[in-house]
Write a protein that holds these residues in place. Structure first.
Motif, mmCIF file in Angstrom:
data_model
loop_
_atom_site.group_PDB
_atom_site.id
_atom_site.type_symbol
_atom_site.label_atom_id
_atom_site.label_comp_id
_atom_site.label_asym_id
_atom_site.label_seq_id
_atom_site.Cartn_x
_atom_site.Cartn_y
_atom_site.Cartn_z
ATOM 1 N N ARG A 114 0.815 -1.213 0.000
ATOM 2 C CA ARG A 114 0.000 0.000 0.000
ATOM 3 C C ARG A 114 0.855 1.273 0.000
ATOM 4 O O ARG A 114 0.453 2.287 -0.571
ATOM 5 C CB ARG A 114 -0.918 0.022 1.224
ATOM 6 N N THR A 115 2.011 1.225 0.639
ATOM 7 C CA THR A 115 2.860 2.420 0.648
ATOM 8 C C THR A 115 3.378 2.733 -0.746
ATOM 9 O O THR A 115 3.757 3.878 -1.022
ATOM 10 C CB THR A 115 4.069 2.263 1.599
ATOM 11 N N GLU B 92 13.954 14.781 8.495
ATOM 12 C CA GLU B 92 14.022 14.363 7.094
ATOM 13 C C GLU B 92 12.654 14.514 6.429
ATOM 14 O O GLU B 92 12.548 14.980 5.288
ATOM 15 C CB GLU B 92 14.485 12.902 7.009
ATOM 16 N N ALA B 93 11.611 14.121 7.158
ATOM 17 C CA ALA B 93 10.253 14.217 6.617
ATOM 18 C C ALA B 93 9.876 15.672 6.355
ATOM 19 O O ALA B 93 9.256 15.988 5.331
ATOM 20 C CB ALA B 93 9.262 13.570 7.572
ATOM 21 N N VAL B 94 10.249 16.563 7.266
ATOM 22 C CA VAL B 94 9.922 17.978 7.096
ATOM 23 C C VAL B 94 10.621 18.546 5.863
ATOM 24 O O VAL B 94 10.012 19.284 5.068
ATOM 25 C CB VAL B 94 10.299 18.777 8.361
ATOM 26 N N GLU B 95 11.884 18.190 5.678
ATOM 27 C CA GLU B 95 12.616 18.680 4.505
ATOM 28 C C GLU B 95 11.989 18.156 3.211
ATOM 29 O O GLU B 95 11.859 18.893 2.224
ATOM 30 C CB GLU B 95 14.092 18.260 4.579
ATOM 31 N N LYS B 96 11.596 16.903 3.222
ATOM 32 C CA LYS B 96 10.951 16.319 2.041
ATOM 33 C C LYS B 96 9.614 17.000 1.780
ATOM 34 O O LYS B 96 9.265 17.309 0.636
ATOM 35 C CB LYS B 96 10.760 14.815 2.249
ATOM 36 N N ALA B 97 8.871 17.251 2.846
ATOM 37 C CA ALA B 97 7.570 17.912 2.715
ATOM 38 C C ALA B 97 7.721 19.302 2.110
ATOM 39 O O ALA B 97 6.917 19.711 1.257
ATOM 40 C CB ALA B 97 6.879 17.980 4.075
ATOM 41 N N LYS B 98 8.731 20.020 2.539
ATOM 42 C CA LYS B 98 8.963 21.365 1.997
ATOM 43 C C LYS B 98 9.227 21.313 0.497
ATOM 44 O O LYS B 98 8.699 22.140 -0.273
ATOM 45 C CB LYS B 98 10.143 22.032 2.717
ATOM 46 N N LYS B 99 10.003 20.340 0.059
ATOM 47 C CA LYS B 99 10.315 20.216 -1.373
ATOM 48 C C LYS B 99 9.050 19.891 -2.173
ATOM 49 O O LYS B 99 8.833 20.435 -3.263
ATOM 50 C CB LYS B 99 11.376 19.130 -1.586
ATOM 51 N N LEU B 100 8.226 19.008 -1.627
ATOM 52 C CA LEU B 100 7.016 18.621 -2.342
ATOM 53 C C LEU B 100 5.988 19.751 -2.347
ATOM 54 O O LEU B 100 5.300 19.970 -3.354
ATOM 55 C CB LEU B 100 6.419 17.352 -1.735
ATOM 56 N N ALA C 147 2.295 10.113 7.867
ATOM 57 C CA ALA C 147 2.463 8.734 7.391
ATOM 58 C C ALA C 147 3.929 8.310 7.288
ATOM 59 O O ALA C 147 4.290 7.230 7.764
ATOM 60 C CB ALA C 147 1.747 8.544 6.055
ATOM 61 N N PRO C 148 4.811 9.114 6.681
ATOM 62 C CA PRO C 148 6.200 8.654 6.586
ATOM 63 C C PRO C 148 6.885 8.464 7.930
ATOM 64 O O PRO C 148 7.711 7.562 8.086
ATOM 65 C CB PRO C 148 6.892 9.729 5.742
ATOM 66 N N THR C 149 6.538 9.294 8.932
ATOM 67 C CA THR C 149 7.177 9.118 10.235
ATOM 68 C C THR C 149 6.586 7.921 10.989
ATOM 69 O O THR C 149 7.309 7.209 11.690
ATOM 70 C CB THR C 149 7.047 10.390 11.101
ATOM 71 N N LYS C 150 5.283 7.682 10.817
ATOM 72 C CA LYS C 150 4.638 6.578 11.533
ATOM 73 C C LYS C 150 4.818 5.241 10.817
ATOM 74 O O LYS C 150 5.046 4.207 11.454
ATOM 75 C CB LYS C 150 3.146 6.860 11.706
ATOM 76 N N VAL C 151 4.680 5.242 9.489
ATOM 77 C CA VAL C 151 4.681 3.989 8.728
ATOM 78 C C VAL C 151 6.076 3.605 8.240
ATOM 79 O O VAL C 151 6.469 2.440 8.298
ATOM 80 C CB VAL C 151 3.709 4.093 7.527
ATOM 81 N N LEU C 152 6.838 4.604 7.768
ATOM 82 C CA LEU C 152 8.172 4.325 7.236
ATOM 83 C C LEU C 152 9.272 4.579 8.260
ATOM 84 O O LEU C 152 10.448 4.376 7.963
ATOM 85 C CB LEU C 152 8.427 5.196 5.996
ATOM 86 N N ALA D 243 0.506 12.173 -0.755
ATOM 87 C CA ALA D 243 0.683 10.844 -1.349
ATOM 88 C C ALA D 243 2.119 10.642 -1.835
ATOM 89 O O ALA D 243 2.687 9.555 -1.699
ATOM 90 C CB ALA D 243 -0.303 10.661 -2.509
ATOM 91 N N LEU D 244 2.723 11.698 -2.368
ATOM 92 C CA LEU D 244 4.097 11.596 -2.883
ATOM 93 C C LEU D 244 5.125 11.444 -1.767
ATOM 94 O O LEU D 244 6.245 10.990 -2.023
ATOM 95 C CB LEU D 244 4.430 12.825 -3.727
ATOM 96 N N MET D 245 4.750 11.802 -0.544
ATOM 97 C CA MET D 245 5.669 11.651 0.593
ATOM 98 C C MET D 245 6.111 10.205 0.785
ATOM 99 O O MET D 245 7.180 9.940 1.332
ATOM 100 C CB MET D 245 5.007 12.155 1.877
ATOM 101 N N MET D 246 5.297 9.253 0.344
ATOM 102 C CA MET D 246 5.599 7.838 0.548
ATOM 103 C C MET D 246 6.419 7.241 -0.593
ATOM 104 O O MET D 246 6.655 6.035 -0.631
ATOM 105 C CB MET D 246 4.294 7.054 0.700
#
Length: 245
Positions: A79-80, A115-123, A104-109, A153-156
């Protein structure tokens, strides 16, 4: 191209209602498939079966060379890799945009928060909403909420994206901004299945278009051929109505 998804003889029932009647479909990596058809034809149900949000009674779904077993412990990993964007956004209203993206990325992955915050900013920058990072969904327009949903959705890092009528709940002037993000995704090589009534998008972006009616795929062709040479009366009637021709 290598095949990423294959559906074999898929049947779905809701009680006695036979919703999907033996769907066969394949999708290559990097391909954009647009699905059109009247309401109740099974389009959204097919997407939900691919992502195993719905159980199906017969058939197989093969993703990246493996038959998906909904009872397997591997189903959550699968699903991810299959991102989904819905008609009604489904953002968490009590969370800011940034927190919707990193949940989701911090809880599931188990991704580190930084790292998640930096990725979120880019997206968010990619979908034109970096300035809304601290906003709550209620302070965003429908088009902005849908772009946040796409970024979420792209975060995963999905290998395929499923879009279930992503613009149908939007005011007409907000449709363009969402379609622009989807076109950018397609150009970047994202594998996509898009259920939509946006025929301009289908003509411009799709590699193939399929027409569903009454739980069956009744036509499939590249967009030029699909729109210029309807294969049967039912499809011609539908296109005439939706294109006002």
């Amino acid at each position: 191209m290598s095949e990423i998804l294959k559906i074999e003889n898929l049947h779905k029932y809701y009680g006695d209602l036979h919703v999907l009647k033996g769907i066969n479909l394949h999708l290559d990596k990097g391909e954009v498939l647009v699905v059109i058809g009247p309401s109740g034809s099974g389009k959204s149900t097919m997407l939900r079966c691919i992502n195993h949000l719905e159980e199906y009674q017969k058939g197989r779904i093969i993703f990246e060379g493996k038959v998906i077993d909904p009872n397997s412990s591997d189903i959550n990993r699968v699903r991810t890799k299959i991102g989904m964007v819905f008609q009604h956004f489904y953002l968490f209203p009590h969370l800011k945009v940034i927190d919707n993206l990193i949940l989701a990325p911090t809880k599931v992955l188990n991704m580190e928060k930084e790292e998640a915050v930096e990725k979120a900013k880019k997206l968010l920058d990619r979908v034109g909403l970096l300035d809304k990072i601290e906003a709550y969904p209620s302070n965003l327009s429908g088009g902005q909420q849908q772009r946040v949903a796409i970024a979420r959705a792209l975060m995963m890092d999905p290998d395929i994206m499923l879009f279930d009528e992503p613009t149908s709940a939007l005011d007409p002037e907000l449709v363009y901004e969402v379609l622009a993000v989807m076109k950018d995704l397609a150009k970047s090589g994202m594998t996509m299945i898009v259920v939509t009534h946006e025929m301009g998008f289908a003509k411009e972006v799709a590699d193939r278009v399929i027409f569903m009616d009454d739980g069956n795929i009744v036509a499939e062709a590249p967009p030029d051929e699909f729109f210029s040479h309807p294969k049967n009366d039912r499809m011609r009637e539908f296109l005439n109505r939706i294109l006002n021709i």
